[in-house]
Design a protein around this motif. Structure first.
Motif, mmCIF file in Angstrom:
data_model
loop_
_atom_site.group_PDB
_atom_site.id
_atom_site.type_symbol
_atom_site.label_atom_id
_atom_site.label_comp_id
_atom_site.label_asym_id
_atom_site.label_seq_id
_atom_site.Cartn_x
_atom_site.Cartn_y
_atom_site.Cartn_z
ATOM 1 N N ARG A 192 38.867 92.948 142.159
ATOM 2 C CA ARG A 192 39.903 92.535 143.104
ATOM 3 C C ARG A 192 40.391 91.126 142.802
ATOM 4 O O ARG A 192 41.589 90.831 142.879
ATOM 5 C CB ARG A 192 39.356 92.636 144.526
ATOM 6 C CG ARG A 192 39.206 94.068 144.990
ATOM 7 C CD ARG A 192 38.315 94.238 146.182
ATOM 8 N NE ARG A 192 38.062 95.664 146.423
ATOM 9 C CZ ARG A 192 37.055 96.128 147.147
ATOM 10 N NH1 ARG A 192 36.190 95.298 147.702
ATOM 11 N NH2 ARG A 192 36.899 97.427 147.307
ATOM 12 N N SER A 193 39.472 90.253 142.432
ATOM 13 C CA SER A 193 39.857 88.894 142.090
ATOM 14 C C SER A 193 40.739 88.877 140.847
ATOM 15 O O SER A 193 41.743 88.151 140.793
ATOM 16 C CB SER A 193 38.603 88.040 141.865
ATOM 17 O OG SER A 193 38.939 86.748 141.428
ATOM 18 N N SER A 194 40.388 89.680 139.859
ATOM 19 C CA SER A 194 41.161 89.716 138.621
ATOM 20 C C SER A 194 42.566 90.255 138.863
ATOM 21 O O SER A 194 43.547 89.731 138.331
ATOM 22 C CB SER A 194 40.437 90.583 137.587
ATOM 23 O OG SER A 194 41.158 90.647 136.379
ATOM 24 N N ASP A 236 32.128 98.168 148.336
ATOM 25 C CA ASP A 236 32.052 96.747 148.019
ATOM 26 C C ASP A 236 30.963 96.554 146.979
ATOM 27 O O ASP A 236 30.226 97.474 146.631
ATOM 28 C CB ASP A 236 31.749 95.938 149.276
ATOM 29 C CG ASP A 236 32.268 94.513 149.183
ATOM 30 O OD1 ASP A 236 32.665 94.117 148.076
ATOM 31 O OD2 ASP A 236 32.261 93.816 150.208
ATOM 32 N N GLU A 256 29.558 93.443 143.678
ATOM 33 C CA GLU A 256 29.960 92.342 142.809
ATOM 34 C C GLU A 256 31.021 92.772 141.806
ATOM 35 O O GLU A 256 32.007 92.053 141.578
ATOM 36 C CB GLU A 256 28.739 91.782 142.079
ATOM 37 C CG GLU A 256 27.741 91.088 142.992
ATOM 38 C CD GLU A 256 26.591 90.484 142.222
ATOM 39 O OE1 GLU A 256 26.604 90.576 140.968
ATOM 40 O OE2 GLU A 256 25.676 89.927 142.859
ATOM 41 N N ASP A 283 40.732 100.142 142.406
ATOM 42 C CA ASP A 283 40.623 99.131 143.469
ATOM 43 C C ASP A 283 41.128 99.690 144.794
ATOM 44 O O ASP A 283 40.486 99.507 145.838
ATOM 45 C CB ASP A 283 41.419 97.892 143.070
ATOM 46 C CG ASP A 283 41.391 96.825 144.152
ATOM 47 O OD1 ASP A 283 40.294 96.409 144.556
ATOM 48 O OD2 ASP A 283 42.482 96.415 144.605
ATOM 49 N N ALA A 340 44.214 90.126 141.609
ATOM 50 C CA ALA A 340 44.971 89.243 142.499
ATOM 51 C C ALA A 340 45.542 88.038 141.769
ATOM 52 O O ALA A 340 46.482 87.403 142.246
ATOM 53 C CB ALA A 340 44.076 88.771 143.645
ATOM 54 N N GLN A 341 44.989 87.723 140.615
ATOM 55 C CA GLN A 341 45.449 86.569 139.856
ATOM 56 C C GLN A 341 46.617 86.951 138.957
ATOM 57 O O GLN A 341 46.741 88.112 138.551
ATOM 58 C CB GLN A 341 44.306 86.006 139.007
ATOM 59 C CG GLN A 341 43.131 85.487 139.815
ATOM 60 C CD GLN A 341 41.967 85.100 138.933
ATOM 61 O OE1 GLN A 341 42.055 85.156 137.713
ATOM 62 N NE2 GLN A 341 40.856 84.725 139.568
ATOM 63 N N ASP A 352 33.742 95.787 134.411
ATOM 64 C CA ASP A 352 33.875 94.506 133.708
ATOM 65 C C ASP A 352 34.392 94.690 132.281
ATOM 66 O O ASP A 352 35.298 93.958 131.850
ATOM 67 C CB ASP A 352 32.543 93.763 133.708
ATOM 68 C CG ASP A 352 32.207 93.177 135.085
ATOM 69 O OD1 ASP A 352 33.142 92.974 135.883
ATOM 70 O OD2 ASP A 352 31.018 92.940 135.356
ATOM 71 N N GLY A 402 34.259 93.241 143.508
ATOM 72 C CA GLY A 402 34.787 91.932 143.882
ATOM 73 C C GLY A 402 35.476 91.253 142.711
ATOM 74 O O GLY A 402 36.548 90.647 142.861
ATOM 75 N N ARG A 403 34.857 91.340 141.545
ATOM 76 C CA ARG A 403 35.481 90.749 140.354
ATOM 77 C C ARG A 403 36.770 91.481 139.996
ATOM 78 O O ARG A 403 37.744 90.863 139.533
ATOM 79 C CB ARG A 403 34.501 90.774 139.183
ATOM 80 C CG ARG A 403 33.352 89.783 139.334
ATOM 81 C CD ARG A 403 32.555 89.660 138.044
ATOM 82 N NE ARG A 403 31.823 90.885 137.721
ATOM 83 C CZ ARG A 403 30.592 91.144 138.140
ATOM 84 N NH1 ARG A 403 29.960 90.287 138.928
ATOM 85 N NH2 ARG A 403 29.984 92.267 137.783
#
Length: 431
Positions: free
Chosen positions: A230-232, A222, A224, A213, A234-235, A186, A227-228
């Motif tokens: 991968r989301s970051s 996997d 939390e 990643d 992907a954006q 993070d 997950g954050r």
């Protein structure tokens, strides 16, 4: 010799192993004039980066400027999977000929390949995790272990061709590195989003995060934090916000300040005092401040008794739980005796009786600090080498503090600033 290549010696040893080392004719390093089959006398451990590869051990001198490692190959069949990608096809062919008994000694042009550079950086990263000379006394900040651990995970994944699944290979450590150090994910994402995308630091952050990643995905990890991540990733890259001081993003040890040293024993007559030897090889990383002046002793007369008091400045990350750290004391060339040390705030301290001849007023005392069971024993004096390592760390921190000056190829040969060094260079702690 063609641009982008360098000659190496490929030599078959009497025991069937094969050694690849720089050709003495193409280097100014006097050590390379040693027997190519055995190489120069081994340098102190803390001056070498080491990496276990499939079928071989690779080493680089961190005080030199090489891209190509010295390779000690014990299984040429397994090593063939990466030899051509590190040294080029001609060297891989020469190693095969040595293993088959068709060749004993040859000078072969080796290519300077991308994998060779990545491997050198990975080796240096492992060196930094073990030997970085963090010291409050010398003004060298420590490296944040979680940040360095994630970059090592990314580099290991990028260098996976070097490793195989036969035995305990570093590629097996990627899931462990990611799992152990994902607390830094993070903060790294926040650092990335707050850094202008055109900078070297932003590109380095993105490269590390994407490799982590990919490595986590390949290992089926996997959670939390992942997950954050991968989301970051992907954006779309959002515009950077207010620049963030990386020092504020990572958990650091608070309240560490060198306390005024109060004597372990009050009273008594001072006989002598001095500094001990701080041999980094004799204890694990993160135990003792790396300064030459971190180890000190005082000899006192207490009536008829003679006693030695030992003080060792602790590393900022030194364990606070019971650890059997010890000092080894030798008086007047006599036997070596150990003094148990215990942690007291920012110091390791201990005391023991001394055996001195009657009337002795100027004892010759040798003292070093060690961890029993880890200690390989006293080595040759390495003061000059340790000074060179400190100078290397200071140069790297100075370069890391000036991001606009960072270019490729990186500073100090192959090894550009790690993210942990960039964060350390920005520290506002009292070093």
């Amino acid at each position: 010799m063609a641009r982008g290549s360098v000659d190496v010696h490929v030599v078959r040893g009497d025991d069937g192993t094969t050694r690849i080392a720089a050709d003495p004719a193409t280097t100014a390093d006097p050590a390379t004039t040693a027997d190519p089959a055995t190489g120069p006398p081994p340098a102190p451990d803390f001056t070498r980066a080491v990496l276990d590869a499939a079928g071989a051990v690779l080493t680089w001198p961190v005080l030199g400027d090489p891209v190509l490692p010295v390779a000690e190959i014990h299984d040429a069949t397994r090593a063939q999977q990466w030899l051509w990608a590190v040294y080029g096809e001609r060297v891989a062919g020469a190693v095969h000929a040595c293993a088959a008994g068709e060749l004993v000694d040859a000078r072969v042009p080796s290519d300077l390949t991308p994998l060779a550079g990545r491997a050198a950086r990975l080796g240096f990263g492992h060196w930094a995790a073990r030997w970085w000379p963090a010291s409050h006394l010398d003004g060298i900040p420590s490296l944040q272990p979680d940040v360095l651990g994630l970059e090592l995970a990314a580099l290991t994944h990028d260098c996976q061709q070097l490793f195989d699944d036969g035995g305990d290979q570093p590629d097996d450590w990627v899931p462990e590195l990611v799992g152990d150090h994902q607390v830094a994910l993070d903060p790294l994402i926040q650092w990335w989003h707050s850094t202008p995308p055109s900078t070297d630091t932003a590109r380095q952050l993105e490269s590390v995060l994407r490799s982590v990643d990919d490595a986590a995905d390949s290992a089926g990890l996997d959670g939390e934090a992942l997950g954050r991540l991968r989301s970051s990733l992907a954006q779309p890259r959002r515009p950077h916000g207010t620049p963030v001081d990386p020092v504020t993003l990572f958990v650091r040890h608070d309240g560490y300040a060198l306390a005024a040293g109060e004597p372990l024993v009050t009273g008594g007559r001072l006989i002598a005092r001095g500094s001990g030897t701080n041999d980094w090889r004799r204890y694990p990383p993160g135990f003792v401040d790396a300064s030459e002046t971190a180890v000190s002793w005082t000899a006192r007369a207490l009536g008829a008794r003679r006693q030695i008091e030992v003080e060792v400045v602790a590393h900022i990350a030194a364990p606070v739980t019971a650890v059997p750290l010890a000092a080894e004391v030798r008086v007047n060339d006599g036997p070596r005796n150990r003094v148990t040390l215990s942690r007291r705030v920012d110091m390791w301290t201990g005391r023991a009786d001394l055996s001195l001849p009657a009337g002795e007023t100027q004892p010759r005392i040798e003292l070093g600090v060690l961890l029993p069971g880890f200690d390989p024993g006293p080595g040759p004096e390495g003061d000059a080498d340790r000074d060179s390592i400190r100078a290397l760390a200071r140069r790297r921190l100075a370069a890391a503090a000036q991001p606009d000056a960072r270019t490729s190829p990186p500073h100090d040969g192959t090894y550009g600033p790690f993210l942990a060094e960039i964060a350390a260079a920005a520290t506002d702690e009292d070093y």
